[in-house]
Design a protein around this motif. Structure first.
Motif, short mmCIF file in Angstrom:
data_model
loop_
_atom_site.label_atom_id
_atom_site.label_comp_id
_atom_site.label_asym_id
_atom_site.label_seq_id
_atom_site.Cartn_x
_atom_site.Cartn_y
_atom_site.Cartn_z
N TRP A 280 0.80 -1.23 0.00
CA TRP A 280 0.00 0.00 0.00
C TRP A 280 0.83 1.28 0.00
O TRP A 280 0.30 2.35 -0.29
N ARG A 285 -4.05 5.67 -1.13
CA ARG A 285 -4.64 5.47 0.21
C ARG A 285 -3.63 5.66 1.34
O ARG A 285 -3.99 5.85 2.50
N TRP A 286 -2.31 5.58 1.02
CA TRP A 286 -1.27 5.58 2.06
C TRP A 286 -1.30 6.86 2.90
O TRP A 286 -1.04 6.83 4.10
N TYR A 288 -3.82 8.55 3.82
CA TYR A 288 -4.89 8.45 4.84
C TYR A 288 -4.48 7.46 5.94
O TYR A 288 -4.79 7.64 7.10
N PHE A 332 -7.89 0.79 8.54
CA PHE A 332 -7.48 0.18 7.27
C PHE A 332 -6.99 -1.25 7.50
O PHE A 332 -7.41 -2.19 6.83
#
Ligand code: CAA
Length: 471
Positions: A280, A285-286, A288, A332
């Motif tokens: 990831w 998305r990282w 967040y 996550f």
């Protein structure tokens, strides 16, 4: 032009055998002066299965295989290969599957397996995965003459008394039925990936009953090795079109469940965290994720350094531990953990390390507990991360088949293990030190194979092992 269609091959059914003696984590913690919370949460162990004096990996393997055969009404003529993968070998030359065949012949008749073949496989905890892969290819190549293969993974994990490995012990076996058009899970083709290197993270020199272990090194090597094999799996899965990634997606989004090698429950959780971070950190998305962790991911001083140099970089290791713990608290991570891994870890917490059999007991755990939760598993992809010290990793995947419920609905771990007997610490230590004769078992065997004779009276019979089925 004619192209041969490759048969669909995979796991049709699996059966387990777990010894009925166990050690409770609270008794263990008290005796060793360890906080029980460390064992329950830091390692993830509540009960460790312990083999009785008259049990070894061969009779556990035969017990699992017999269950598999009886449940599926299989006869020896239906089976073309019996492989045993283990790191609890009984002989430098005579393979463990020969002992297993000898035991099965007591039920099915002298010479009933003569038409079949097979070997004992060794590469620490990963060898069962190689055995599955080789046997699946034996069937794909149509060398099997319509017969199935049985791969049995069986081990006793035994560490020195007082060592940090002592709370990661366990014992048990899993027998896997491999055949064409399996009811349970079909292996994805042409994506299995491996890595191999000469390492001394965990090894057991000839004649030594317990391993020599470099604990923190072995943990990191496991993570790095599985990640490397996963990189290669990913490349193959994308290239072959098995998995199609859209922008911003990770391959982990396309794997519905993860089953990994489980020396102890917590290692599964850590392996997932390591893999997700790796997959990831370059995705949108990282940002967040790191926001939720509350810190940026630390970098080692020498990003291309060796495992030793990374472990010696104490500043980085401390920051990385902090990041990992924070990451494992994020929504996550937890979403993936709860939905894709947690059920595979339940058996590990009440049985312990089974070396070669650990990941397959994890698969069994996942199937049973997802089914009990009401999850529809049909068409779901399971990604496997198998690791063996010394060291090699294998990553592969499989798809749950439409008939899976036939197999999974009857899975019941409590019933399969049967009533268990708790050992006192004194009894456990006597067993561990081999102070009880093998004829003086703690439990009277019932409906299973056990060791009844060890060695002979003459030198030419040294190392002979005889087993009987006790009704
Ligand atoms: N409450 C809750 N958690 C606690 C605690 C408490 N009171 N006290 C400690 N803990 C936590 C620690 O914080 C740590 O958590 P993190 O992993 O999240 O950091 C965890 O308990 C473990 O504690 P330690 O870091 O002190 O580790 P240890 O000295 O107990 O050793 C081990 C752990 C290295 C795994 C050791 O058990 C060992 O050597 N085992 C055998 C080797 C092994 O299993 N290696 C795994 C990879 S190799 C492999 O997989 C092949 C195989 O099958 C052997």
């Amino acid at each position: 032009m004619w192209f041969p269609v490759m048969p669909i091959v995979g796991i049709d059914d699996l059966a387990i055998y777990v010894p009925k003696l166990y050690l409770d984590y609270k008794d263990f913690a008290e005796a060793r002066g360890i906080n029980p919370q460390k064992l329950e949460y830091g390692i993830g162990i509540k009960k460790m299965a312990i083999a009785d004096t008259n049990q070894d990996s061969a009779c556990m393997a035969a017990n699992a295989c017999l269950k598999l055969m009886q449940r599926n009404h299989l006869h020896p003529e239906d089976i073309g290969r019996v492989y045993v993968a283990t790191e609890s070998s009984l002989d430098e030359s005579k393979a463990m599957n020969s002992f297993v065949i000898g035991m099965l012949e007591q039920i099915y008749g002298e010479g009933s397996f003569e038409h079949a073949g097979g070997i004992e496989c060794k590469f620490a905890c990963v060898s069962g995965s190689y055995a599955l892969y080789d046997n699946a290819n034996w069937i794909r190549a149509e060398e099997n003459n319509g017969k199935a293969a049985v791969v049995i993974v069986s081990d006793i994990a035994k560490y020195d008394i007082g060592s940090s490995g002592e709370y990661t012990q366990g014992a048990g076996a899993v027998a896997l039925l491999i055949r064409e058009n399996p009811r349970l899970m079909a292996f994805d083709q042409k994506v299995a990936s491996t890595t191999i290197k000469n390492e001394y993270d965990f090894y057991r020199p000839f004649g030594k009953e317990t391993p020599l272990v470099n604990g923190s090194y072995s943990n990191l090597l496991y993570l790095i090795s599985v990640r490397k094999a996963f990189d290669s799996y990913k490349e193959k899965a994308i290239k072959s079109g098995l998995i199609k990634l859209k922008d911003g997606e990770s391959i982990t989004d396309h794997i519905d469940f993860f089953a990994v090698h489980l020396p102890y429950r917590k290692m599964g959780e850590k392996a997932l965290a390591y893999l997700l971070r790796h997959e990831w950190r370059h995705l949108p998305r990282w940002k967040y994720v790191t926001k939720e962790v509350g810190m940026q991911e630390p970098q080692p001083k020498d990003a291309r350094g060796t495992i030793e140099s990374i472990l010696a970089d104490t500043e980085f290791m401390k920051a990385d531990e902090q990041f990992r713990r924070g990451f494992m608290q994020t929504s996550f991570y937890n979403e993936v953990y709860e939905n894709k891994m947690a059920t595979s870890l339940e058996a590990s917490a009440i049985i312990g390390n089974l070396y070669t059999a650990s990941m397959y007991m994890g698969l069994r755990s996942l199937l049973e507990f997802e089914f009990k939760k009401g999850t529809d598993l049909e068409g779901k992809r399971i990604g496997f991360g198998s690791y063996g010290s010394g060291s090699s990793a294998m990553v592969f995947s499989g798809l749950i088949q439409p008939q899976y419920k036939e197999i999974v609905k009857r899975m019941d771990l409590d019933e399969d293990i049967g009533p268990r007997q708790k050992l006192s610490m004194e009894e456990y230590e006597r067993l561990h030190r081999n102070q009880r004769a093998f004829t003086d078992s703690v439990i009277r065997a019932h409906n299973e194979f056990v060791l009844v004779k060890l060695g002979g009276t003459t030198a030419d019979k040294a190392g002979f092992r005889e087993y009987n089925y006790v009704s």
